[in-house]
Every structure is written in structure tokens, then in C-alpha cells.
Design an enzyme around this catalytic site. Structure first.
Site, PDB file in Angstrom:
ATOM      1  N   PRO A  18      -5.586  -2.459  -6.582  1.00 14.02           N
ATOM      2  CA  PRO A  18      -6.908  -2.821  -6.065  1.00 14.02           C
ATOM      3  C   PRO A  18      -6.957  -2.607  -4.561  1.00 14.02           C
ATOM      4  O   PRO A  18      -6.045  -3.004  -3.843  1.00 14.02           O
ATOM      5  CB  PRO A  18      -7.033  -4.309  -6.424  1.00 14.02           C
ATOM      6  CG  PRO A  18      -5.622  -4.788  -6.535  1.00 14.02           C
ATOM      7  CD  PRO A  18      -4.832  -3.637  -7.058  1.00 14.02           C
ATOM      8  N   ALA A  20      -9.841  -2.897  -1.364  1.00 13.87           N
ATOM      9  CA  ALA A  20     -11.187  -3.307  -0.987  1.00 13.87           C
ATOM     10  C   ALA A  20     -11.986  -2.115  -0.477  1.00 13.87           C
ATOM     11  O   ALA A  20     -11.519  -1.343   0.367  1.00 13.87           O
ATOM     12  CB  ALA A  20     -11.120  -4.387   0.091  1.00 13.87           C
ATOM     13  N   GLN A  93      -9.028  -7.977 -10.291  1.00 17.72           N
ATOM     14  CA  GLN A  93      -8.116  -8.744  -9.443  1.00 17.72           C
ATOM     15  C   GLN A  93      -8.862  -9.883  -8.772  1.00 17.72           C
ATOM     16  O   GLN A  93      -9.947  -9.700  -8.220  1.00 17.72           O
ATOM     17  CB  GLN A  93      -7.441  -7.891  -8.366  1.00 17.72           C
ATOM     18  CG  GLN A  93      -6.270  -8.667  -7.751  1.00 17.72           C
ATOM     19  CD  GLN A  93      -5.677  -8.068  -6.515  1.00 17.72           C
ATOM     20  OE1 GLN A  93      -6.360  -7.898  -5.519  1.00 17.72           O
ATOM     21  NE2 GLN A  93      -4.378  -7.767  -6.559  1.00 17.72           N
ATOM     22  N   CYS A 124      -2.299  -9.651  -0.112  1.00 22.74           N
ATOM     23  CA  CYS A 124      -3.163  -9.181   0.971  1.00 22.74           C
ATOM     24  C   CYS A 124      -2.652  -9.690   2.322  1.00 22.74           C
ATOM     25  O   CYS A 124      -2.451 -10.900   2.495  1.00 22.74           O
ATOM     26  CB  CYS A 124      -4.597  -9.653   0.746  1.00 22.74           C
ATOM     27  SG  CYS A 124      -5.747  -9.040   2.007  1.00 22.74           S
ATOM     28  N   LYS A 166       0.468  -9.961  -8.281  1.00 16.16           N
ATOM     29  CA  LYS A 166       0.858  -8.955  -7.279  1.00 16.16           C
ATOM     30  C   LYS A 166       1.131  -9.693  -5.975  1.00 16.16           C
ATOM     31  O   LYS A 166       0.327 -10.527  -5.552  1.00 16.16           O
ATOM     32  CB  LYS A 166      -0.234  -7.908  -7.096  1.00 16.16           C
ATOM     33  CG  LYS A 166       0.177  -6.762  -6.163  1.00 16.16           C
ATOM     34  CD  LYS A 166      -0.855  -5.641  -6.202  1.00 16.16           C
ATOM     35  CE  LYS A 166      -0.375  -4.420  -5.404  1.00 16.16           C
ATOM     36  NZ  LYS A 166      -0.456  -4.660  -3.945  1.00 16.16           N
ATOM     37  N   ASN A 228       5.713  -1.293  -5.720  1.00 18.12           N
ATOM     38  CA  ASN A 228       4.554  -0.793  -4.990  1.00 18.12           C
ATOM     39  C   ASN A 228       4.962  -0.522  -3.544  1.00 18.12           C
ATOM     40  O   ASN A 228       5.728  -1.275  -2.966  1.00 18.12           O
ATOM     41  CB  ASN A 228       3.432  -1.840  -5.058  1.00 18.12           C
ATOM     42  CG  ASN A 228       2.200  -1.477  -4.245  1.00 18.12           C
ATOM     43  OD1 ASN A 228       1.590  -2.343  -3.644  1.00 18.12           O
ATOM     44  ND2 ASN A 228       1.814  -0.220  -4.230  1.00 18.12           N
ATOM     45  N   ASP A 230       4.450   3.101  -0.633  1.00 17.29           N
ATOM     46  CA  ASP A 230       4.860   4.451  -0.242  1.00 17.29           C
ATOM     47  C   ASP A 230       5.008   5.405  -1.421  1.00 17.29           C
ATOM     48  O   ASP A 230       5.915   6.240  -1.439  1.00 17.29           O
ATOM     49  CB  ASP A 230       6.183   4.410   0.541  1.00 17.29           C
ATOM     50  CG  ASP A 230       6.070   3.622   1.834  1.00 17.29           C
ATOM     51  OD1 ASP A 230       4.941   3.332   2.251  1.00 17.29           O
ATOM     52  OD2 ASP A 230       7.122   3.290   2.414  1.00 17.29           O
ATOM     53  N   GLY A 252      -1.319   2.730  -4.468  1.00 15.12           N
ATOM     54  CA  GLY A 252      -2.455   2.361  -3.646  1.00 15.12           C
ATOM     55  C   GLY A 252      -2.939   3.503  -2.778  1.00 15.12           C
ATOM     56  O   GLY A 252      -3.587   4.440  -3.238  1.00 15.12           O
ATOM     57  N   ARG A 253      -2.561   3.475  -1.498  1.00 17.02           N
ATOM     58  CA  ARG A 253      -3.131   4.405  -0.518  1.00 17.02           C
ATOM     59  C   ARG A 253      -2.861   5.875  -0.846  1.00 17.02           C
ATOM     60  O   ARG A 253      -3.609   6.751  -0.419  1.00 17.02           O
ATOM     61  CB  ARG A 253      -2.573   4.074   0.870  1.00 17.02           C
ATOM     62  CG  ARG A 253      -3.037   2.724   1.406  1.00 17.02           C
ATOM     63  CD  ARG A 253      -2.331   2.382   2.716  1.00 17.02           C
ATOM     64  NE  ARG A 253      -0.889   2.262   2.518  1.00 17.02           N
ATOM     65  CZ  ARG A 253       0.029   2.565   3.438  1.00 17.02           C
ATOM     66  NH1 ARG A 253      -0.358   3.041   4.611  1.00 17.02           N
ATOM     67  NH2 ARG A 253       1.311   2.417   3.193  1.00 17.02           N
TER      68      ARG A 253
END
Length: 400
Positions: A18, A20, A93, A124, A166, A228, A230, A252-253
Site C-alpha cells: 500500500p 498513499a 490496509q 509508516c 506489516k 519488503n 529495495d 512498493g516503490r
């Protein structure tokens, strides 16, 4: 390699993290479609195990929604949990710092059949979250962490909905919480735990600590452990599993502006070696479709949809020879016609630029001292005064 989520089996052990403002229904749809494109064909080696799973392509989680906003049914929170049309597993989430409010939010999601999977955010690192005692700093208060997970698992179980966690490694190197939190989540009945292998202080800087994922896997033995941090390519995901022994990965990214990364991930875990190397014309086609889906998502509000799309432009165009003026123009698009005109002006015949289009997306930032409530680090337990202030913090949240 498969992964269990409650009664379901995932043919590909990959989860979209997830994010934002990023993983709304349109982006999840693009990633899910890309994942399906990477599935092996019937008859290929390993295809039976992948295609025979309940969810062959993996799980795609919504943006984080605050528990109070959801209980209050704010328009934005309801939009966040609205699934895409082809979403077979509705994954939400949830964030919160008060057990009663988190429990009420989970009860709503389950009793109204609005989710098939609920993930709790304890990862977060953003100051506006941590200064309220939430996100990555909350597990420091071990009794509060356990209470939130227990009530969420209990409410989710009423609808046979799996509840996952998470988290990050802790607040900073001197205040690590992930091993204890992993055990508490396991004892509370969480379906899996996922670790972003950085502390809140590290934010997104440096490199994820894969040794911490391996240590968590050695410690938490009754439920799956996901890694999670990299994962910029399918090979990164495969290497993480090989090096840590984790049961799956959270991405993610690395997929920002690259939904086709999920084609590579699914193919990589299936062992087919299939991959996507899009030229700029292909990128423009996906970007244009992203805009169309955003307009639908925002109920025809083209202006808002295109404003929301702007943040994706630099990610999509990373590595391609576009030019500063064109990039700045695309970052200001305000209509689909404007997007079409600006894309048409590019040299769309460019081939895939290789490594220049890959790797880190966005800014990693620098390490920083996390913002926490007054006296937060003085004790691992929570007292009545702090519990009351956290409840007030929940009440002050009005947005999604």
C-alpha cells in the site's frame, strides 16, 4: 513457490505494498493486469502449481485508510476501499492507534462484506503518523500493539477474513521491535507478518537489512514471513527469498511508473524468464490508460483525476529521452486531451533504455529522528493517560 493467505493459496508470493496516493484502484488494476500477463501458459513447466492456485497472480493492497475515517464513512475513506471491477481479492490496509476504533473499523469491513483481506499498518515512518504514536513507532508499546492485533484478528475472524501485519524493524537502531512484534502477531492469530527491513529513523535511505528478514523468519515459525525493501526487479525478489528464506515479497516503490514489473515478478517466480522491456510508445499507451481509469475512479472528475496522475509522470518517463520542457509540461496536465497532445509530441519510437529506466524510484530521503509522542520511549507499556491521548488522536482524524 506459493503463499497461503487464510484459506487461499497465492500462486505467486508477491504483494503490492500500500502506498498513499499511488495504489488506488486504477493503479492496482494496471498492476494486476500486468501480473496476469506474466502467468505461465498451460503446459509450461510449473504452470499447474501457479494456475491451480486460488489467486495465481498475487495480492494488491489498497492505500492505507485510517480506522476513524472509515468508521465515520468519510467520502475519501469509502473511495479508498472501493475495489476495481476485476478485483477478486479486495485487500484493505488499515491504520489506527486505538484498539476499540480499529476493532470497529474491521467489524464494519467484515460485516458489510467490503474486504477479503485486511492488513494492519505498523510500518509508516511519516511524522504526521508517528507523532501520534502510530505506524512504525507503535510496536514499541508492546501491550498496545498486541491489543490492536488481537481485536482486529477477532473481528476479522467473524467473516473468515485473514488479518495480516506489516511493520518496520523499529523506531531506530536502539529501539528495535520487530522480533517481539512478530511473535506477538503470530500469537494473536495474524495470517502473516511482512517486514520492511528498515527502521523508522532510516525512512527510505540506505539499503534494506535482509539479515533482519532472515532473523524474523528464524524467529516466527508458525506463519509466513514476507520481506519488503529495495525490490527494483524480479531478480531482487528472487534474491531476497534465496538469501533470507522468507515466504514471499512485498513490492512498493519499485513498481511506481512500472506496473509491468509485476509481469516480470510473476514470470520470475514461475521460472519462465519472461519479461517486459517497453519502448516509450508502450509506456505512453499505459500512461494514457492510467488516465482513463483515474477519471472513472473519480466519477468523471477529469481535473482531479489528471492532477492525481501528475505525480506518476516522472516515474513513467524515468530513463527515456524526453527533455526537461516536456517533463515539466506533462507534470502539469489538466485534461485527457492535454495528456494526448503532450504524449503525441514525444519521440515515441524510442526503445527501452535499459538500466536507466530501472532502479530506485523517487527520493530515498535521509535518516531522521522520528517524531513520537511526549514520553513515548520512557516505557514499553502504555498508561491510562497515554491511552486516552491516543483515543483523542483517533477522534481528531477526519480524512482518509
Amino acid at each position: 513457490m506459493s503463499l497461503t493467505l487464510g484459506r487461499r493459496t497465492l500462486g505467486t508470493p508477491v504483494v503490492l505494498a500500500p502506498m498513499a496516493g499511488v495504489t488506488n484502484a486504477p493503479f492496482r488494476q494496471l498492476c494486476r493486469e500486468a501480473a496476469r500477463a506474466g502467468l505461465p501458459a498451460a503446459g509450461e513447466s510449473g504452470a499447474d502449481a501457479v494456475l491451480g492456485a486460488d489467486v495465481p497472480e498475487g495480492i494488491f493492497v489498497s492505500e492505507m485508510v485510517t480506522s476513524r475515517a472509515l468508521v465515520e464513512r468519510t467520502p475519501e475513506s469509502m473511495r479508498i476501499i472501493t475495489p476495481a471491477p476485476d478485483e477478486t481479492v479486495r485487500s484493505v490496509q488499515l491504520y489506527g492507534v486505538d484498539p476499540a476504533t480499529v476493532g470497529a473499523a474491521v467489524r464494519m469491513l467484515v460485516s458489510e462484506d467490503r474486504a477479503d483481506h485486511i492488513d494492519l499498518n505498523f510500518g509508516c515512518p511519516v511524522p504526521k503518523v508517528t507523532k501520534r504514536g502510530g505506524g512504525a513507532v507503535l510496536p514499541w508499546k508492546r501491550d498496545l500493539f498486541a491489543a490492536i492485533v488481537r481485536v482486529a484478528v477477532r473481528e476479522a475472524a467473524r467473516g473468515d477474513v485473514p488479518l495480516t501485519v506489516k511493520m518496520r524493524m523499529g523506531i531506530d537502531a536502539d529501539h528495535l521491535t520487530y522480533l517481539e512484534a512478530g511473535l506477538r502477531a503470530q500469537d494473536a492469530g495474524a495470517a502473516w507478518v511482512a517486514l520492511h527491513a528498515r527502521t523508522a529513523a532510516e525512512y527510505y535511505s540506505g539499503h534494506a537489512h535482509r539479515d533482519a528478514i532472515a532473523r524474523l523468519k528464524e524467529t516466527v515459525t508458525d506463519i509466513p514471513v514476507l520481506g519488503n525493501g529495495d525490490i527494483w526487479s524480479a531478480q531482487d525478489a528472487l534474491d531476497m527469498v534465496a538469501e533470507t528464506g522468507c515466504d514471499g515479497v512485498v513490492v512498493g516503490r519499485g513498481c511506481q511508473g512500472r506496473p509491468w514489473l509485476f509481469t516480470d515478478l510473476v514470470a520470475g517466480f514461475a521460472g519462465t524468464g519472461r519479461g517486459v522491456r517497453p519502448g516509450l510508445r508502450d509506456v505512453a499507451r499505459v500512461l494514457r490508460r492510467h488516465g482513463e481509469l483515474m477519471i472513472e475512479h473519480f466519477d468523471g472528475d477529469e481535473g482531479r483525476a489528471l492532477r492525481e496522475l501528475r505525480k506518476h509522470m516522472a516515474w513513467y518517463l524515468k530513463g527515456y529521452a524526453v527533455g526537461g520542457d516536456a517533463r515539466r509540461g506533462l507534470a502539469l496536465v489538466d485534461s485527457l486531451a492535454d495528456l494526448d497532445a503532450k504524449l503525441a509530441a514525444l519521440d515515441l519510437d524510442q526503445p527501452y533504455p535499459g538500466e536507466a529506466a530501472e532502479g530506485q524510484r523517487g527520493r530515498a530521503g535521509t535518516p531522521k529522528i522520528p517524531s513520537v509522542p511526549q514520553g513515548w520511549l520512557d516505557s514499553r507499556e502504555i498508561d491510562a493517560e497515554l491511552a486516552a491521548s491516543l483515543h483523542e488522536a483517533e477522534l481528531s482524524v477526519s480524512g482518509g
